[in-house]
Design a protein around this motif. Sequence first.
Motif, PDB file in Angstrom:
ATOM      1  N   GLU A   9       0.847  -1.200   0.000  1.00 24.12           N
ATOM      2  CA  GLU A   9       0.000   0.000   0.000  1.00 24.12           C
ATOM      3  C   GLU A   9       0.878   1.244   0.000  1.00 24.12           C
ATOM      4  OE1 GLU A   9      -3.184   2.042   3.050  1.00 24.12           O
ATOM      5  OE2 GLU A   9      -3.540  -0.050   2.437  1.00 24.12           O
ATOM      6  N   TRP A  10       0.504   2.186  -0.850  1.00 30.52           N
ATOM      7  CA  TRP A  10       1.285   3.427  -0.971  1.00 30.52           C
ATOM      8  C   TRP A  10       0.328   4.581  -1.264  1.00 30.52           C
ATOM      9  CZ3 TRP A  10       3.112   5.632  -6.034  1.00 30.52           C
ATOM     10  CH2 TRP A  10       3.854   6.813  -5.836  1.00 30.52           C
ATOM     11  N   VAL A  11       0.587   5.726  -0.658  1.00 30.39           N
ATOM     12  CA  VAL A  11      -0.239   6.914  -0.866  1.00 30.39           C
ATOM     13  C   VAL A  11       0.550   7.900  -1.700  1.00 30.39           C
ATOM     14  CG1 VAL A  11      -1.449   8.828   0.222  1.00 30.39           C
ATOM     15  CG2 VAL A  11      -1.475   6.577   1.304  1.00 30.39           C
ATOM     16  N   CYS A  12      -0.040   8.319  -2.815  1.00 33.78           N
ATOM     17  CA  CYS A  12       0.596   9.268  -3.731  1.00 33.78           C
ATOM     18  C   CYS A  12      -0.262  10.527  -3.823  1.00 33.78           C
ATOM     19  CB  CYS A  12       0.767   8.624  -5.107  1.00 33.78           C
ATOM     20  SG  CYS A  12       1.443   9.738  -6.358  1.00 33.78           S
ATOM     21  N   GLY A  13       0.325  11.668  -3.541  1.00 32.24           N
ATOM     22  CA  GLY A  13      -0.413  12.940  -3.606  1.00 32.24           C
ATOM     23  C   GLY A  13      -0.138  13.686  -4.897  1.00 32.24           C
ATOM     24  N   VAL A  14      -1.204  14.233  -5.496  1.00 35.31           N
ATOM     25  CA  VAL A  14      -1.066  15.070  -6.704  1.00 35.31           C
ATOM     26  C   VAL A  14      -1.769  16.390  -6.453  1.00 35.31           C
ATOM     27  CG1 VAL A  14      -0.943  13.069  -8.233  1.00 35.31           C
ATOM     28  CG2 VAL A  14      -3.159  14.122  -7.765  1.00 35.31           C
ATOM     29  N   GLY A  15      -1.467  17.368  -7.299  1.00 37.26           N
ATOM     30  CA  GLY A  15      -2.044  18.698  -7.126  1.00 37.26           C
ATOM     31  C   GLY A  15      -3.560  18.719  -7.273  1.00 37.26           C
ATOM     32  N   TYR A  16      -4.203  19.685  -6.635  1.00 37.45           N
ATOM     33  CA  TYR A  16      -5.665  19.787  -6.667  1.00 37.45           C
ATOM     34  C   TYR A  16      -6.199  20.094  -8.060  1.00 37.45           C
ATOM     35  CZ  TYR A  16      -7.071  19.225  -1.809  1.00 37.45           C
ATOM     36  OH  TYR A  16      -7.374  18.706  -0.582  1.00 37.45           O
ATOM     37  N   ASN A  17      -5.369  20.679  -8.925  1.00 34.91           N
ATOM     38  CA  ASN A  17      -5.823  21.006 -10.281  1.00 34.91           C
ATOM     39  C   ASN A  17      -5.632  19.840 -11.252  1.00 34.91           C
ATOM     40  OD1 ASN A  17      -3.078  21.065 -10.250  1.00 34.91           O
ATOM     41  ND2 ASN A  17      -2.855  22.905 -11.514  1.00 34.91           N
ATOM     42  N   SER A  18      -5.224  18.666 -10.751  1.00 38.43           N
ATOM     43  CA  SER A  18      -4.977  17.512 -11.614  1.00 38.43           C
ATOM     44  C   SER A  18      -6.287  16.859 -12.055  1.00 38.43           C
ATOM     45  CB  SER A  18      -4.120  16.467 -10.880  1.00 38.43           C
ATOM     46  OG  SER A  18      -2.892  17.022 -10.455  1.00 38.43           O
ATOM     47  N   ASP A  19      -6.250  16.235 -13.236  1.00 37.93           N
ATOM     48  CA  ASP A  19      -7.390  15.477 -13.753  1.00 37.93           C
ATOM     49  C   ASP A  19      -7.407  14.115 -13.047  1.00 37.93           C
ATOM     50  OD1 ASP A  19      -9.078  13.758 -15.250  1.00 37.93           O
ATOM     51  OD2 ASP A  19      -8.790  14.986 -17.033  1.00 37.93           O
ATOM     52  N   ILE A  20      -8.421  13.891 -12.217  1.00 38.31           N
ATOM     53  CA  ILE A  20      -8.467  12.686 -11.380  1.00 38.31           C
ATOM     54  C   ILE A  20      -8.442  11.416 -12.226  1.00 38.31           C
ATOM     55  CG2 ILE A  20      -9.891  11.371  -9.757  1.00 38.31           C
ATOM     56  CD1 ILE A  20     -10.831  14.023  -8.590  1.00 38.31           C
ATOM     57  N   GLU A  21      -9.270  11.375 -13.266  1.00 40.37           N
ATOM     58  CA  GLU A  21      -9.358  10.171 -14.094  1.00 40.37           C
ATOM     59  C   GLU A  21      -8.057   9.909 -14.840  1.00 40.37           C
ATOM     60  OE1 GLU A  21     -11.107   6.742 -14.955  1.00 40.37           O
ATOM     61  OE2 GLU A  21     -11.974   8.313 -13.685  1.00 40.37           O
ATOM     62  N   LYS A  22      -7.412  10.993 -15.261  1.00 38.33           N
ATOM     63  CA  LYS A  22      -6.148  10.852 -15.971  1.00 38.33           C
ATOM     64  C   LYS A  22      -5.067  10.286 -15.050  1.00 38.33           C
ATOM     65  CE  LYS A  22      -2.811  13.475 -18.739  1.00 38.33           C
ATOM     66  NZ  LYS A  22      -2.441  14.809 -19.275  1.00 38.33           N
ATOM     67  N   VAL A  23      -5.021  10.793 -13.832  1.00 34.14           N
ATOM     68  CA  VAL A  23      -4.036  10.297 -12.858  1.00 34.14           C
ATOM     69  C   VAL A  23      -4.272   8.820 -12.578  1.00 34.14           C
ATOM     70  CG1 VAL A  23      -3.224  10.467 -10.482  1.00 34.14           C
ATOM     71  CG2 VAL A  23      -3.691  12.549 -11.792  1.00 34.14           C
ATOM     72  N   ARG A  24      -5.548   8.450 -12.385  1.00 33.49           N
ATOM     73  CA  ARG A  24      -5.869   7.051 -12.113  1.00 33.49           C
ATOM     74  C   ARG A  24      -5.428   6.154 -13.269  1.00 33.49           C
ATOM     75  NH1 ARG A  24     -10.844   7.628 -11.253  1.00 33.49           N
ATOM     76  NH2 ARG A  24     -10.911   7.511  -8.974  1.00 33.49           N
ATOM     77  N   ASN A  25      -5.669   6.562 -14.489  1.00 32.30           N
ATOM     78  CA  ASN A  25      -5.305   5.753 -15.655  1.00 32.30           C
ATOM     79  C   ASN A  25      -3.782   5.616 -15.787  1.00 32.30           C
ATOM     80  OD1 ASN A  25      -7.975   5.321 -16.359  1.00 32.30           O
ATOM     81  ND2 ASN A  25      -8.068   7.122 -17.702  1.00 32.30           N
ATOM     82  N   ILE A  26      -3.066   6.710 -15.494  1.00 34.82           N
ATOM     83  CA  ILE A  26      -1.600   6.662 -15.573  1.00 34.82           C
ATOM     84  C   ILE A  26      -1.041   5.640 -14.589  1.00 34.82           C
ATOM     85  CG2 ILE A  26       0.515   7.972 -15.100  1.00 34.82           C
ATOM     86  CD1 ILE A  26      -0.946  10.454 -16.181  1.00 34.82           C
ATOM     87  N   ILE A  27      -1.540   5.703 -13.369  1.00 37.03           N
ATOM     88  CA  ILE A  27      -1.050   4.775 -12.336  1.00 37.03           C
ATOM     89  C   ILE A  27      -1.410   3.338 -12.688  1.00 37.03           C
ATOM     90  CG2 ILE A  27      -1.237   4.119  -9.907  1.00 37.03           C
ATOM     91  CD1 ILE A  27      -1.719   7.070  -9.261  1.00 37.03           C
ATOM     92  N   LYS A  28      -2.633   3.112 -13.165  1.00 33.60           N
ATOM     93  CA  LYS A  28      -3.048   1.758 -13.544  1.00 33.60           C
ATOM     94  C   LYS A  28      -2.218   1.217 -14.706  1.00 33.60           C
ATOM     95  CE  LYS A  28      -7.812   1.519 -11.880  1.00 33.60           C
ATOM     96  NZ  LYS A  28      -9.223   1.272 -12.226  1.00 33.60           N
ATOM     97  N   GLU A  29      -1.833   2.098 -15.626  1.00 32.90           N
ATOM     98  CA  GLU A  29      -1.015   1.666 -16.754  1.00 32.90           C
ATOM     99  C   GLU A  29       0.375   1.251 -16.281  1.00 32.90           C
ATOM    100  OE1 GLU A  29       0.576   3.320 -21.101  1.00 32.90           O
ATOM    101  OE2 GLU A  29      -0.719   4.560 -19.845  1.00 32.90           O
ATOM    102  N   VAL A  30       0.912   2.018 -15.334  1.00 30.77           N
ATOM    103  CA  VAL A  30       2.215   1.655 -14.767  1.00 30.77           C
ATOM    104  C   VAL A  30       2.131   0.280 -14.102  1.00 30.77           C
ATOM    105  CG1 VAL A  30       3.904   2.211 -12.969  1.00 30.77           C
ATOM    106  CG2 VAL A  30       2.995   4.031 -14.439  1.00 30.77           C
ATOM    107  N   ILE A  31       1.076   0.052 -13.331  1.00 29.61           N
ATOM    108  CA  ILE A  31       0.889  -1.227 -12.639  1.00 29.61           C
ATOM    109  C   ILE A  31       0.760  -2.374 -13.634  1.00 29.61           C
ATOM    110  CG2 ILE A  31      -0.690  -2.538 -11.167  1.00 29.61           C
ATOM    111  CD1 ILE A  31      -1.350   0.097  -9.734  1.00 29.61           C
TER     112      ILE A  31
END
Length: 267
Positions: free
Chosen positions: A174-196
């Motif tokens: 388990e790991w917690v990753c913080g991104v800026g408030y102006n970030s696109d939530i869905e885009k961030v989720r997809n990027i992380i899932k692609e890395v995984i």
Amino acid sequence: MNKEFFISYLPMLQTLGINALKAIAIMLIGWYFARFMRTKLIKILAKKDEILANFLAQLGFIICIIITIITTLGTLGVQTTSILTVVGTAGVAIALALKDSLSSIAGGIILIVLRPFKKGDVVELGSIAGKVEAVNLFNTSIRMADDRLAILPNRNIVSANIINSTDSERRRIEWVCGVGYNSDIEKVRNIIKEVIANMDKIDQDFPPFVGITDLGASSLNFTIRIWAKIENGVFNVRSELIEKVKVALDKEGIEIPFNKLDVTIKQ
């Protein structure tokens, strides 16, 4: 006179000499038999369980030595019943004086019977964590991650909460990753899932979890939960995941903020 005195005691001296030779023979045979039995027990049982083999070999060796000593004293003419009486009396006194040591022996027997871990298992015992090396009559040896050796009394282990980390082939990371408030939530989720999805060391049979679990002081906090096989190294997989997520987010221009403190000075 001296000759007659010697002749009168000659039968007794002969008897004492024969008994002494018998006692020496019994001691030697008993000693070598105890060592032989210890070696054989380890050789036979170590294939199935090295910890059990070592524990039983130690116990069997001590029992054989005690029997050998009692038999030797009996051969020398000492009354066996008297020996047992003295041993029993001394045993009570020793038990009272060494109650902690005896409780460790009892703890070792409990560990052997219940089998909460075996040699090579990675366990956590309170603040101590490491790989089990041996369970002896009085203590258990744990090799810690920094290669220090922790020797814990068995009585403490029996009464402690035991966490066996080797009982399963995989571990959740388990790991917690913080991104800026102006970030696109869905885009961030997809990027992380692609890395995984592109990491071979992550067990893809268990669907990963990637989602916002907290609105931090200066970031949107994504919690990432994945499963990795222990053989690949849990810390190695976690480190690789963090590195690749960081590289992927930087490539897409997504901010990973740090704690900020805004100070307003009134004129």
